[in-house]
Scaffold this motif. Structure first.
Motif, PDB file in Angstrom:
ATOM      1  N   ASP A  22       8.252  20.830  -1.951  1.00 33.47           N
ATOM      2  CA  ASP A  22       8.392  20.784  -0.498  1.00 33.47           C
ATOM      3  C   ASP A  22       9.015  19.457  -0.069  1.00 33.47           C
ATOM      4  OD1 ASP A  22       6.120  21.610   2.254  1.00 33.47           O
ATOM      5  OD2 ASP A  22       8.221  20.967   2.243  1.00 33.47           O
ATOM      6  N   THR A  23      10.080  19.525   0.686  1.00 37.15           N
ATOM      7  CA  THR A  23      10.821  18.312   1.025  1.00 37.15           C
ATOM      8  C   THR A  23      10.178  17.511   2.142  1.00 37.15           C
ATOM      9  OG1 THR A  23      12.226  19.590   2.501  1.00 37.15           O
ATOM     10  CG2 THR A  23      13.027  19.253   0.247  1.00 37.15           C
ATOM     11  N   LEU A  24       9.186  18.056   2.810  1.00 34.46           N
ATOM     12  CA  LEU A  24       8.447  17.329   3.845  1.00 34.46           C
ATOM     13  C   LEU A  24       7.113  16.912   3.234  1.00 34.46           C
ATOM     14  CD1 LEU A  24       8.441  16.349   6.776  1.00 34.46           C
ATOM     15  CD2 LEU A  24       7.331  18.510   7.396  1.00 34.46           C
ATOM     16  N   VAL A  25       6.907  15.605   3.171  1.00 32.92           N
ATOM     17  CA  VAL A  25       5.746  15.067   2.475  1.00 32.92           C
ATOM     18  C   VAL A  25       4.822  14.388   3.486  1.00 32.92           C
ATOM     19  CG1 VAL A  25       4.982  13.454   0.711  1.00 32.92           C
ATOM     20  CG2 VAL A  25       7.148  14.651   0.430  1.00 32.92           C
ATOM     21  N   GLN A  26       3.564  14.686   3.396  1.00 38.26           N
ATOM     22  CA  GLN A  26       2.572  14.053   4.265  1.00 38.26           C
ATOM     23  C   GLN A  26       1.924  12.889   3.545  1.00 38.26           C
ATOM     24  OE1 GLN A  26       2.238  15.090   7.465  1.00 38.26           O
ATOM     25  NE2 GLN A  26       3.837  16.590   6.999  1.00 38.26           N
ATOM     26  N   GLY A  27       1.681  11.804   4.279  1.00 36.79           N
ATOM     27  CA  GLY A  27       1.055  10.649   3.680  1.00 36.79           C
ATOM     28  C   GLY A  27      -0.178  10.210   4.437  1.00 36.79           C
ATOM     29  N   ILE A  28      -0.600   8.994   4.166  1.00 40.24           N
ATOM     30  CA  ILE A  28      -1.770   8.452   4.843  1.00 40.24           C
ATOM     31  C   ILE A  28      -1.379   7.889   6.194  1.00 40.24           C
ATOM     32  CG2 ILE A  28      -2.916   7.953   2.661  1.00 40.24           C
ATOM     33  CD1 ILE A  28      -2.181   4.982   3.110  1.00 40.24           C
ATOM     34  N   LYS A  29      -2.365   7.637   7.032  1.00 41.74           N
ATOM     35  CA  LYS A  29      -2.194   6.992   8.335  1.00 41.74           C
ATOM     36  C   LYS A  29      -1.279   7.787   9.267  1.00 41.74           C
ATOM     37  CE  LYS A  29      -2.863   2.357   6.457  1.00 41.74           C
ATOM     38  NZ  LYS A  29      -2.459   0.934   6.533  1.00 41.74           N
ATOM     39  N   GLY A  30      -1.147   9.085   9.055  1.00 42.82           N
ATOM     40  CA  GLY A  30      -0.353   9.915   9.949  1.00 42.82           C
ATOM     41  C   GLY A  30       1.141   9.880   9.703  1.00 42.82           C
ATOM     42  N   PHE A  31       1.573   9.276   8.616  1.00 40.52           N
ATOM     43  CA  PHE A  31       2.991   9.205   8.300  1.00 40.52           C
ATOM     44  C   PHE A  31       3.457  10.438   7.529  1.00 40.52           C
ATOM     45  CE2 PHE A  31       4.438   5.061   9.626  1.00 40.52           C
ATOM     46  CZ  PHE A  31       3.272   4.318   9.725  1.00 40.52           C
ATOM     47  N   GLU A  32       4.734  10.754   7.686  1.00 40.15           N
ATOM     48  CA  GLU A  32       5.373  11.789   6.899  1.00 40.15           C
ATOM     49  C   GLU A  32       6.796  11.358   6.576  1.00 40.15           C
ATOM     50  OE1 GLU A  32       5.365  15.310   9.394  1.00 40.15           O
ATOM     51  OE2 GLU A  32       7.316  14.779  10.236  1.00 40.15           O
ATOM     52  N   ALA A  33       7.381  11.966   5.565  1.00 41.99           N
ATOM     53  CA  ALA A  33       8.766  11.665   5.207  1.00 41.99           C
ATOM     54  C   ALA A  33       9.444  12.951   4.768  1.00 41.99           C
ATOM     55  CB  ALA A  33       8.834  10.621   4.094  1.00 41.99           C
ATOM     56  N   GLU A  34      10.730  13.024   5.035  1.00 41.14           N
ATOM     57  CA  GLU A  34      11.495  14.208   4.670  1.00 41.14           C
ATOM     58  C   GLU A  34      12.614  13.848   3.727  1.00 41.14           C
ATOM     59  OE1 GLU A  34      13.113  16.421   7.930  1.00 41.14           O
ATOM     60  OE2 GLU A  34      13.536  18.168   6.679  1.00 41.14           O
ATOM     61  N   PHE A  35      12.671  14.514   2.589  1.00 40.43           N
ATOM     62  CA  PHE A  35      13.734  14.324   1.618  1.00 40.43           C
ATOM     63  C   PHE A  35      14.888  15.254   1.980  1.00 40.43           C
ATOM     64  CE2 PHE A  35      16.121  13.727  -2.049  1.00 40.43           C
ATOM     65  CZ  PHE A  35      16.341  14.911  -2.729  1.00 40.43           C
ATOM     66  N   LYS A  36      16.083  14.677   2.147  1.00 39.13           N
ATOM     67  CA  LYS A  36      17.285  15.462   2.421  1.00 39.13           C
ATOM     68  C   LYS A  36      18.315  15.148   1.345  1.00 39.13           C
ATOM     69  CE  LYS A  36      16.663  15.902   7.431  1.00 39.13           C
ATOM     70  NZ  LYS A  36      17.268  15.699   8.770  1.00 39.13           N
ATOM     71  N   ARG A  37      18.471  16.079   0.429  1.00 36.32           N
ATOM     72  CA  ARG A  37      19.371  15.856  -0.711  1.00 36.32           C
ATOM     73  C   ARG A  37      20.810  15.668  -0.242  1.00 36.32           C
ATOM     74  NH1 ARG A  37      18.565  17.557  -5.880  1.00 36.32           N
ATOM     75  NH2 ARG A  37      16.932  18.964  -5.146  1.00 36.32           N
ATOM     76  N   GLN A  91       0.846  -1.189   0.000  1.00 41.60           N
ATOM     77  CA  GLN A  91       0.000   0.000   0.000  1.00 41.60           C
ATOM     78  C   GLN A  91       0.880   1.237   0.000  1.00 41.60           C
ATOM     79  OE1 GLN A  91      -2.457   0.614   3.496  1.00 41.60           O
ATOM     80  NE2 GLN A  91      -3.858   1.935   2.401  1.00 41.60           N
ATOM     81  N   LEU A  92       0.601   2.178  -0.876  1.00 44.18           N
ATOM     82  CA  LEU A  92       1.386   3.400  -0.959  1.00 44.18           C
ATOM     83  C   LEU A  92       1.087   4.299   0.233  1.00 44.18           C
ATOM     84  CD1 LEU A  92       3.289   5.187  -2.722  1.00 44.18           C
ATOM     85  CD2 LEU A  92       1.201   6.189  -3.682  1.00 44.18           C
ATOM     86  N   LEU A  93       2.146   4.667   0.971  1.00 40.92           N
ATOM     87  CA  LEU A  93       1.995   5.586   2.096  1.00 40.92           C
ATOM     88  C   LEU A  93       2.171   7.040   1.660  1.00 40.92           C
ATOM     89  CD1 LEU A  93       4.018   3.877   4.974  1.00 40.92           C
ATOM     90  CD2 LEU A  93       1.537   4.169   4.842  1.00 40.92           C
ATOM     91  N   LEU A  94       3.211   7.292   0.884  1.00 38.15           N
ATOM     92  CA  LEU A  94       3.491   8.646   0.423  1.00 38.15           C
ATOM     93  C   LEU A  94       4.538   8.607  -0.677  1.00 38.15           C
ATOM     94  CD1 LEU A  94       6.400   9.078   1.921  1.00 38.15           C
ATOM     95  CD2 LEU A  94       4.990   9.801   3.836  1.00 38.15           C
ATOM     96  N   LYS A  95       4.712   9.752  -1.341  1.00 44.73           N
ATOM     97  CA  LYS A  95       5.659   9.837  -2.443  1.00 44.73           C
ATOM     98  C   LYS A  95       6.217  11.258  -2.520  1.00 44.73           C
ATOM     99  CE  LYS A  95       1.715  10.576  -5.505  1.00 44.73           C
ATOM    100  NZ  LYS A  95       0.889  10.018  -6.606  1.00 44.73           N
ATOM    101  N   TYR A  96       7.438  11.355  -3.073  1.00 40.93           N
ATOM    102  CA  TYR A  96       8.072  12.652  -3.294  1.00 40.93           C
ATOM    103  C   TYR A  96       8.552  12.719  -4.737  1.00 40.93           C
ATOM    104  CZ  TYR A  96      11.449  16.404  -3.304  1.00 40.93           C
ATOM    105  OH  TYR A  96      12.138  17.541  -3.632  1.00 40.93           O
TER     106      TYR A  96
END
Lengths: 119, 114
Positions: free
Chosen positions: B54-69, B45-50
């Motif tokens: 914006d490098t901070l991405v919000q997903g489903i079920k309360g998850f988030e992810a941060e992209f740090k180049r 199941q897809l939670l989130l995508k970047y």
């Protein structure tokens, strides 16, 4: 919106037998993928279709695996003959070429998978 | 060839505690980045995508992810986990050139204890 459908969900066969899996992608999704997921690993792409044409089958063991998508909608993956090492979950995914963002067409949606055990 | 590393094979977290799952990718260019979750006997199941922005991405079920180049990382976070979050989590990357495939990490199994 209905998701990706796969059947059967589970299959147990003996080595050297043949087996087939079926996948129906999300309606309107032109791209269809088959993955193999061995226990403890991430999924590995076996074959990718764009409509009814093969885009990438470089990792498909063509001596025993075959796949088709004749009408550009549902697809079947076949293994003949099966080996012990083919025991895995076979996942089907689909994606759409449309979308407002550049990467939308790269987003793949997965079915529940078919769990194969070869004895 | 592109690759993605999930350094933690198994993580155990108490219910209600915060969570961070690590993901690093190998190639220099910025890929498309994804987090998927797989519950036992289920598909992904897809939670989130970047993709960009914006490098901070919000997903489903309360998850988030941060992209740090600078760190080639895309770590998944959740401030307070629930017992239903117990599952296998996969990070995946895809580059938008050539014939690059969606490449998955080996996954991190999350166990939640009461």
């Amino acid at each position: 919106e209905a998701g990706v459908a796969q059947s059967p969900r589970y299959k147990i066969i003996e080595k050297r037998q043949s087996v087939a899996f079926w996948c129906n992608p999300i309606s309107g999704h032109a791209t269809l993928y088959w993955y193999q997921q061995i226990l403890g690993q991430g999924p590995k792409l076996l074959i990718q279709f764009q409509n009814n044409g093969v885009v990438d089958d470089s990792q498909l063991p063509k001596d025993r695996f075959s796949a088709e998508r004749l009408k550009g909608v549902d697809s079947t993956l076949k293994i003949q003959p099966a080996k012990l090492e083919d025991s895995a979950v076979y996942l089907c995914a689909s994606s759409s070429p449309r979308g407002t963002l550049a990467g939308d067409q790269e987003t793949q949606y997965f079915g529940p998978g078919t769990r194969l055990l070869v004895l | 060839a592109q690759s993605v590393t999930q350094p933690d094979i198994h993580i155990t977290v108490s219910e209600g505690a915060s969570l961070e799952l690590r993901c690093n990718y190998s190639y220099g260019a910025t890929p498309y980045l994804f987090w998927y979750v797989q519950s036992p006997g289920q598909g992904l199941q897809l939670l989130l995508k970047y993709f960009s922005g914006d490098t901070l991405v919000q997903g489903i079920k309360g998850f988030e992810a941060e992209f740090k180049r600078s760190q080639s990382s895309f770590n998944l976070r959740k401030p307070s986990v629930h017992w239903s979050d117990a599952a296998e989590y996969f990070c995946a990357v895809k580059y938008n050139f050539g014939n690059e495939k969606l490449t998955f990490g080996t996954g991190t199994r999350l166990t939640i204890i009461p």
